[in-house]
Design a protein around this motif. Structure first.
Motif, PDB file in Angstrom:
ATOM      1  N   LEU A  74       0.857  -1.189   0.000  1.00 10.77           N
ATOM      2  CA  LEU A  74       0.000   0.000   0.000  1.00 10.77           C
ATOM      3  C   LEU A  74       0.888   1.232   0.000  1.00 10.77           C
ATOM      4  O   LEU A  74       1.759   1.371   0.853  1.00 10.77           O
ATOM      5  N   ASN A  75       0.674   2.105  -0.971  1.00  8.76           N
ATOM      6  CA  ASN A  75       1.469   3.322  -1.093  1.00  8.76           C
ATOM      7  C   ASN A  75       0.685   4.515  -0.568  1.00  8.76           C
ATOM      8  O   ASN A  75      -0.548   4.532  -0.615  1.00  8.76           O
ATOM      9  N   THR A  79      -2.159   3.969  -4.065  1.00  4.32           N
ATOM     10  CA  THR A  79      -1.989   2.941  -5.083  1.00  4.32           C
ATOM     11  C   THR A  79      -1.523   1.676  -4.376  1.00  4.32           C
ATOM     12  O   THR A  79      -1.048   1.730  -3.243  1.00  4.32           O
ATOM     13  N   TYR A  80      -1.697   0.541  -5.057  1.00  2.27           N
ATOM     14  CA  TYR A  80      -1.306  -0.723  -4.456  1.00  2.27           C
ATOM     15  C   TYR A  80      -0.709  -1.647  -5.496  1.00  2.27           C
ATOM     16  O   TYR A  80      -0.898  -1.462  -6.707  1.00  2.27           O
ATOM     17  N   LYS A  81      -0.005  -2.663  -5.002  1.00  2.00           N
ATOM     18  CA  LYS A  81       0.422  -3.789  -5.828  1.00  2.00           C
ATOM     19  C   LYS A  81       0.107  -5.038  -5.025  1.00  2.00           C
ATOM     20  O   LYS A  81       0.508  -5.158  -3.869  1.00  2.00           O
ATOM     21  N   LEU A  82      -0.628  -5.952  -5.625  1.00  3.74           N
ATOM     22  CA  LEU A  82      -1.009  -7.212  -4.991  1.00  3.74           C
ATOM     23  C   LEU A  82      -0.395  -8.351  -5.793  1.00  3.74           C
ATOM     24  O   LEU A  82      -0.653  -8.493  -6.979  1.00  3.74           O
ATOM     25  N   SER A  83       0.450  -9.139  -5.131  1.00  5.59           N
ATOM     26  CA  SER A  83       1.076 -10.299  -5.769  1.00  5.59           C
ATOM     27  C   SER A  83       0.610 -11.550  -5.049  1.00  5.59           C
ATOM     28  O   SER A  83       0.616 -11.603  -3.822  1.00  5.59           O
ATOM     29  N   THR A  84       0.207 -12.551  -5.816  1.00  9.11           N
ATOM     30  CA  THR A  84      -0.216 -13.829  -5.240  1.00  9.11           C
ATOM     31  C   THR A  84       0.546 -14.958  -5.917  1.00  9.11           C
ATOM     32  O   THR A  84       0.794 -14.924  -7.117  1.00  9.11           O
TER      33      THR A  84
END
Length: 152
Positions: A74-75, A79-84
């Motif tokens: 979480l920035n 903005t976000y980046k979600l890695s799975t």
């Protein structure tokens, strides 16, 4: 000699005044952002009181694999980046989503926009977040503790 001291004193005074005015303008900008943020919510909450930006990680349960390693960043600019990463099903299978998120009216739950697969709501707490079910509820039961991502 007195002229040199006078000039040195004048230079120091101007430098000090300039640095103070710059820090005041930065503080005013920060105060304006904080005031706008706080105006959206009533009282203390996760959005206004916690250091929520950062990277959270955990392995959540999976019905058809050994677990899903989930990394959510979480920035501060929302903005976000979600890695799975799905363990056991196909170790090469990784999915990444990026986008923006919004806070709910209470300032405690975020919704990730443009998530291609999986849950998009998380409750934000101190150094951890809870993955919520598809309806935005906290997951309960024997595996509830496995839906918590901790801040790295």
């Amino acid at each position: 000699m007195n002229k040199n001291l006078l000039l040195l004193g004048l230079f120091a005074s101007l430098s000090f005044a300039t640095s103070c005015s710059n820090s005041e303008s930065v503080s005013e900008e920060e105060n304006e952002i904080n005031s706008t943020e706080k105006a959206l919510y009533v009282g203390d909450n996760s959005a206004t009181s916690l250091d929520w930006n950062g990277t959270y990680k955990g392995t959540v349960p999976c019905a058809s694999c050994e677990g899903i390693e989930t990394i959510l960043t979480l920035n501060i600019d929302r903005t976000y980046k979600l890695s799975t990463h799905y363990f056991g099903r196909n170790d090469a299978l990784e999915e990444d989503d990026m986008g923006t998120f919004t806070w709910d009216e209470t300032g405690s739950i975020i919704t990730l926009e443009h998530v291609s697969n999986g849950p998009s709501k998380y409750k934000v707490g101190e150094n951890r977040i809870w993955q919520l079910d598809m309806h935005g509820n906290i997951i309960t039961g024997d595996l509830a503790d496995h839906y918590i991502l901790t801040k790295q």
